[in-house]
Write a protein that holds these residues in place. Structure first.
Motif, PDB file in Angstrom:
ATOM      1  N   LEU A  19       0.824  -1.203   0.000  1.00 61.14           N
ATOM      2  CA  LEU A  19       0.000   0.000   0.000  1.00 61.14           C
ATOM      3  C   LEU A  19       0.862   1.259   0.000  1.00 61.14           C
ATOM      4  CD1 LEU A  19      -2.714  -1.103   2.584  1.00 61.14           C
ATOM      5  CD2 LEU A  19      -3.102  -0.678   0.149  1.00 61.14           C
ATOM      6  N   ALA A  20       1.967   1.229   0.725  1.00 60.69           N
ATOM      7  CA  ALA A  20       2.842   2.402   0.812  1.00 60.69           C
ATOM      8  C   ALA A  20       3.433   2.766  -0.543  1.00 60.69           C
ATOM      9  CB  ALA A  20       3.956   2.141   1.820  1.00 60.69           C
ATOM     10  N   ASP A  21       3.520   1.790  -1.445  1.00 60.95           N
ATOM     11  CA  ASP A  21       4.105   2.030  -2.765  1.00 60.95           C
ATOM     12  C   ASP A  21       3.093   2.585  -3.772  1.00 60.95           C
ATOM     13  OD1 ASP A  21       6.552   1.105  -1.885  1.00 60.95           O
ATOM     14  OD2 ASP A  21       6.216  -0.941  -2.579  1.00 60.95           O
ATOM     15  N   LEU A  22       1.820   2.717  -3.378  1.00 56.81           N
ATOM     16  CA  LEU A  22       0.779   3.161  -4.296  1.00 56.81           C
ATOM     17  C   LEU A  22       0.667   4.689  -4.302  1.00 56.81           C
ATOM     18  CD1 LEU A  22      -1.990   0.538  -3.441  1.00 56.81           C
ATOM     19  CD2 LEU A  22      -0.448   0.536  -5.416  1.00 56.81           C
ATOM     20  N   ALA A  23       0.480   5.242  -5.480  1.00 55.86           N
ATOM     21  CA  ALA A  23       0.447   6.702  -5.617  1.00 55.86           C
ATOM     22  C   ALA A  23      -0.733   7.322  -4.883  1.00 55.86           C
ATOM     23  CB  ALA A  23       0.391   7.070  -7.101  1.00 55.86           C
ATOM     24  N   GLN A  24      -1.864   6.600  -4.805  1.00 55.67           N
ATOM     25  CA  GLN A  24      -3.054   7.164  -4.161  1.00 55.67           C
ATOM     26  C   GLN A  24      -2.988   7.114  -2.640  1.00 55.67           C
ATOM     27  OE1 GLN A  24      -6.964   6.816  -5.492  1.00 55.67           O
ATOM     28  NE2 GLN A  24      -6.479   6.024  -7.523  1.00 55.67           N
ATOM     29  N   VAL A  25      -2.023   6.411  -2.092  1.00 59.30           N
ATOM     30  CA  VAL A  25      -1.912   6.254  -0.641  1.00 59.30           C
ATOM     31  C   VAL A  25      -0.854   7.216  -0.117  1.00 59.30           C
ATOM     32  CG1 VAL A  25      -1.385   4.677   1.248  1.00 59.30           C
ATOM     33  CG2 VAL A  25      -2.673   3.862  -0.745  1.00 59.30           C
ATOM     34  N   GLU A  26      -1.303   8.137   0.714  1.00 59.53           N
ATOM     35  CA  GLU A  26      -0.397   9.150   1.262  1.00 59.53           C
ATOM     36  C   GLU A  26       0.391   8.621   2.447  1.00 59.53           C
ATOM     37  OE1 GLU A  26      -0.965  13.510   3.368  1.00 59.53           O
ATOM     38  OE2 GLU A  26      -2.344  12.920   1.781  1.00 59.53           O
ATOM     39  N   LYS A  27      -0.254   7.780   3.283  1.00 61.74           N
ATOM     40  CA  LYS A  27       0.430   7.268   4.475  1.00 61.74           C
ATOM     41  C   LYS A  27      -0.198   5.959   4.919  1.00 61.74           C
ATOM     42  CE  LYS A  27       1.921   8.574   9.151  1.00 61.74           C
ATOM     43  NZ  LYS A  27       2.005   9.657  10.153  1.00 61.74           N
ATOM     44  N   VAL A  28       0.627   5.032   5.365  1.00 60.93           N
ATOM     45  CA  VAL A  28       0.175   3.799   6.017  1.00 60.93           C
ATOM     46  C   VAL A  28       0.620   3.892   7.468  1.00 60.93           C
ATOM     47  CG1 VAL A  28       0.298   1.286   6.080  1.00 60.93           C
ATOM     48  CG2 VAL A  28       0.395   2.481   3.884  1.00 60.93           C
ATOM     49  N   TYR A  29      -0.342   3.927   8.385  1.00 57.97           N
ATOM     50  CA  TYR A  29       0.000   4.084   9.793  1.00 57.97           C
ATOM     51  C   TYR A  29       0.491   2.755  10.381  1.00 57.97           C
ATOM     52  CZ  TYR A  29      -2.353   8.603   9.613  1.00 57.97           C
ATOM     53  OH  TYR A  29      -2.714   9.890   9.304  1.00 57.97           O
ATOM     54  N   PRO A  30       1.445   2.803  11.288  1.00 53.99           N
ATOM     55  CA  PRO A  30       1.905   1.569  11.946  1.00 53.99           C
ATOM     56  C   PRO A  30       0.751   0.901  12.692  1.00 53.99           C
ATOM     57  CG  PRO A  30       3.384   3.408  12.413  1.00 53.99           C
ATOM     58  CD  PRO A  30       2.174   3.993  11.763  1.00 53.99           C
ATOM     59  N   SER A  31       0.737  -0.432  12.692  1.00 54.00           N
ATOM     60  CA  SER A  31      -0.355  -1.160  13.330  1.00 54.00           C
ATOM     61  C   SER A  31       0.179  -2.326  14.138  1.00 54.00           C
ATOM     62  CB  SER A  31      -1.331  -1.687  12.276  1.00 54.00           C
ATOM     63  OG  SER A  31      -2.318  -2.513  12.866  1.00 54.00           O
ATOM     64  N   GLU A  32      -0.477  -2.570  15.269  1.00 52.76           N
ATOM     65  CA  GLU A  32      -0.200  -3.745  16.088  1.00 52.76           C
ATOM     66  C   GLU A  32      -1.409  -4.682  16.106  1.00 52.76           C
ATOM     67  OE1 GLU A  32       2.648  -4.463  17.382  1.00 52.76           O
ATOM     68  OE2 GLU A  32       3.684  -2.553  17.059  1.00 52.76           O
ATOM     69  N   ALA A  33      -2.342  -4.473  15.178  1.00 56.97           N
ATOM     70  CA  ALA A  33      -3.576  -5.251  15.151  1.00 56.97           C
ATOM     71  C   ALA A  33      -3.716  -5.958  13.803  1.00 56.97           C
ATOM     72  CB  ALA A  33      -4.767  -4.336  15.421  1.00 56.97           C
ATOM     73  N   ASN A  34      -4.910  -6.460  13.501  1.00 59.10           N
ATOM     74  CA  ASN A  34      -5.118  -7.185  12.247  1.00 59.10           C
ATOM     75  C   ASN A  34      -5.764  -6.295  11.195  1.00 59.10           C
ATOM     76  OD1 ASN A  34      -7.665  -7.063  13.485  1.00 59.10           O
ATOM     77  ND2 ASN A  34      -8.334  -8.982  12.554  1.00 59.10           N
ATOM     78  N   TYR A  35      -5.421  -5.022  11.206  1.00 56.05           N
ATOM     79  CA  TYR A  35      -5.935  -4.070  10.237  1.00 56.05           C
ATOM     80  C   TYR A  35      -4.914  -2.953  10.072  1.00 56.05           C
ATOM     81  CZ  TYR A  35      -7.306  -1.979  14.689  1.00 56.05           C
ATOM     82  OH  TYR A  35      -7.290  -1.497  15.976  1.00 56.05           O
ATOM     83  N   LEU A  36      -5.071  -2.214   8.984  1.00 50.45           N
ATOM     84  CA  LEU A  36      -4.210  -1.074   8.703  1.00 50.45           C
ATOM     85  C   LEU A  36      -5.075   0.153   8.467  1.00 50.45           C
ATOM     86  CD1 LEU A  36      -1.730  -2.730   6.184  1.00 50.45           C
ATOM     87  CD2 LEU A  36      -1.141  -1.919   8.478  1.00 50.45           C
ATOM     88  N   LEU A  37      -4.655   1.273   8.987  1.00 51.80           N
ATOM     89  CA  LEU A  37      -5.266   2.555   8.683  1.00 51.80           C
ATOM     90  C   LEU A  37      -4.396   3.241   7.651  1.00 51.80           C
ATOM     91  CD1 LEU A  37      -7.582   4.562   9.547  1.00 51.80           C
ATOM     92  CD2 LEU A  37      -5.831   5.685  10.945  1.00 51.80           C
ATOM     93  N   ILE A  38      -5.019   3.664   6.543  1.00 58.71           N
ATOM     94  CA  ILE A  38      -4.265   4.369   5.516  1.00 58.71           C
ATOM     95  C   ILE A  38      -4.895   5.731   5.267  1.00 58.71           C
ATOM     96  CG2 ILE A  38      -3.532   2.231   4.422  1.00 58.71           C
ATOM     97  CD1 ILE A  38      -5.569   2.806   2.171  1.00 58.71           C
ATOM     98  N   LYS A  39      -4.067   6.700   4.929  1.00 61.16           N
ATOM     99  CA  LYS A  39      -4.540   8.024   4.531  1.00 61.16           C
ATOM    100  C   LYS A  39      -4.317   8.163   3.033  1.00 61.16           C
ATOM    101  CE  LYS A  39      -4.321  12.954   5.621  1.00 61.16           C
ATOM    102  NZ  LYS A  39      -3.723  13.993   6.489  1.00 61.16           N
ATOM    103  N   CYS A  40      -5.379   8.559   2.328  1.00 58.13           N
ATOM    104  CA  CYS A  40      -5.335   8.624   0.873  1.00 58.13           C
ATOM    105  C   CYS A  40      -5.417  10.070   0.390  1.00 58.13           C
ATOM    106  CB  CYS A  40      -6.486   7.812   0.279  1.00 58.13           C
ATOM    107  SG  CYS A  40      -6.561   6.114   0.894  1.00 58.13           S
ATOM    108  N   LEU A  41      -5.086  10.271  -0.860  1.00 58.85           N
ATOM    109  CA  LEU A  41      -5.223  11.599  -1.440  1.00 58.85           C
ATOM    110  C   LEU A  41      -6.688  12.001  -1.495  1.00 58.85           C
ATOM    111  CD1 LEU A  41      -2.608  11.355  -4.332  1.00 58.85           C
ATOM    112  CD2 LEU A  41      -2.313  12.331  -2.047  1.00 58.85           C
ATOM    113  N   ASP A  42      -7.558  11.033  -1.805  1.00 58.23           N
ATOM    114  CA  ASP A  42      -9.005  11.255  -1.786  1.00 58.23           C
ATOM    115  C   ASP A  42      -9.642   9.974  -1.263  1.00 58.23           C
ATOM    116  OD1 ASP A  42     -11.706  11.721  -2.201  1.00 58.23           O
ATOM    117  OD2 ASP A  42     -11.420  12.708  -4.130  1.00 58.23           O
ATOM    118  N   GLY A  43      -9.751   9.884   0.064  1.00 57.60           N
ATOM    119  CA  GLY A  43     -10.190   8.650   0.698  1.00 57.60           C
ATOM    120  C   GLY A  43     -11.611   8.249   0.337  1.00 57.60           C
TER     121      GLY A  43
END
Length: 354
Positions: free
Chosen positions: A280-304
């Motif tokens: 996900l971090a390598d994708l142009a539409q994804v601005e940030k992948v937040y660190p996670s200690e769970a079974n999910y990821l929070l990502i911030k997108c250019l247009d979520g």
């Protein structure tokens, strides 16, 4: 006079929790509820259903106590972790007078359960790095009877600092119950506060079989606490809360061979999470992948919102977080199978090319 007008005033204005299933969708890939992607196989034992169940299924109590490393008297079995939240509010908060405190962005049922019970909600937002603002919490503790904290936090995925949790426990001694929601603790077991129960009589820990145990459909959760707190909750819980079939499967799930399988599945999820985070971090539409200690990821997108809606239309159902405090353009993605994760990444990549 309408039915709605006959209901309590706080219920008339209540906005209900929007669960993943309530939001619907016609999905082929469901990554919006932090479930395990495959169901374990258990068989009902054929126990008699013409009798009421045990008020607390003792085999489940003993099994979870052994698993969690506590005594049976430290365990209350509940209908999912959500019932534990409700019991704590009902047992310790006077409607119309007391308050709970929680720290958004976090799990939405703390607010809904309090509002349903006509208990006020005080909020102290998490800091920019999703940690507790202890200085502000200290200022807002008047009338607060229960503090709810989620670690790993949902939907951000991060752990709250242990030192902050312990400081808060010290601040609230004799004043309020501190509840640490550990629904996702199997993905980072070393971070549990279960060993602190002996030091803090006002600490309650919420657990569940819904996540790493892959039993979301069972609706079986737990409150771990010292006996006086468990005894107080026992006064307000329903007389027969756990159906016989649920207790039957939960008992099997807590056997040593299945716990070993849970640990194997957890390792698989962690490996898939690492791959998904990098992809996900390598994708142009994804601005940030937040660190996670769970079974999910929070990502911030250019247009979520646009990205969420585009994937929804393709049957890839994620969890939109843009309305959560300070999570504009954010999406929460449950870590699925490697095939599911690959399809999510490919779908976002294809959108970038359009």
């Amino acid at each position: 006079m309408t039915i709605a007008s006959l209901s309590r005033k706080n219920i008339q204005t209540l906005t209900p929790y929007q669960s993943a299933r309530k939001l619907g969708g016609k999905g082929t890939i469901w990554l919006n509820a932090n479930e395990y992607p495959r169901s374990p196989q258990f068989r009902l034992s054929g126990k008699d259903l013409n009798r009421y169940p045990e008020p607390q299924p003792q085999a489940v109590v003993r099994g979870y106590a052994n698993y969690a490393g506590v005594a049976p008297e430290n365990v209350l079995v509940t209908r999912g972790g959500d019932e534990g939240i409700e019991l704590l509010i009902r047992a310790f908060c006077e409607p119309g007078r007391d308050a709970i405190l929680f720290c958004p962005p976090t799990y939405g049922m703390y607010a809904v359960s309090a509002e349903t019970a006509d208990v006020a909600c005080k909020t102290v937002p998490l800091t920019a790095d999703f940690q507790l603002n202890l200085a502000e919490i200290k200022k807002r503790l008047a009338e607060v009877k229960v503090v709810f904290l989620c670690s790993p936090n949902n939907p951000t995925g991060n752990l709250l600092k242990r030192s902050d949790l312990l400081e808060l426990l010290q601040i609230t001694q004799g004043k309020a119950i501190v509840v640490v929601d550990e629904a996702y603790i199997e993905f980072c077991p070393e971070a549990s506060l279960v060993n602190e129960l002996k030091n803090y009589p006002h600490l309650a820990i919420i657990r569940t079989l819904s996540k790493a145990f892959a039993l979301a459909g069972l609706r079986c959760g737990f409150v771990l606490a010292n006996p006086p707190l468990i005894q107080t909750l026992s006064k307000v819980i329903a007389p027969y809360p756990i159906p016989v079939p649920s207790a039957d499967i939960a008992e099997q799930a807590l056997q040593a061979d299945n716990i070993a399988l849970v640990q194997t599945r957890t390792s698989e999820i962690l490996a898939n999470r690492q791959w998904l985070a990098q992809a996900l971090a390598d994708l142009a539409q994804v601005e940030k992948v937040y660190p996670s200690e769970a079974n999910y990821l929070l990502i911030k997108c250019l247009d979520g919102e646009a990205l969420f809606n585009a994937l929804w239309a393709q049957g890839i159902i994620l969890r939109d977080q843009h309305k959560a405090l300070n999570l504009q353009n954010c999406i929460r993605i449950t870590v699925g199978t490697q095939e599911e994760n690959q399809k999510v990444v490919e779908a976002i990549l294809a959108l970038s090319r359009d």
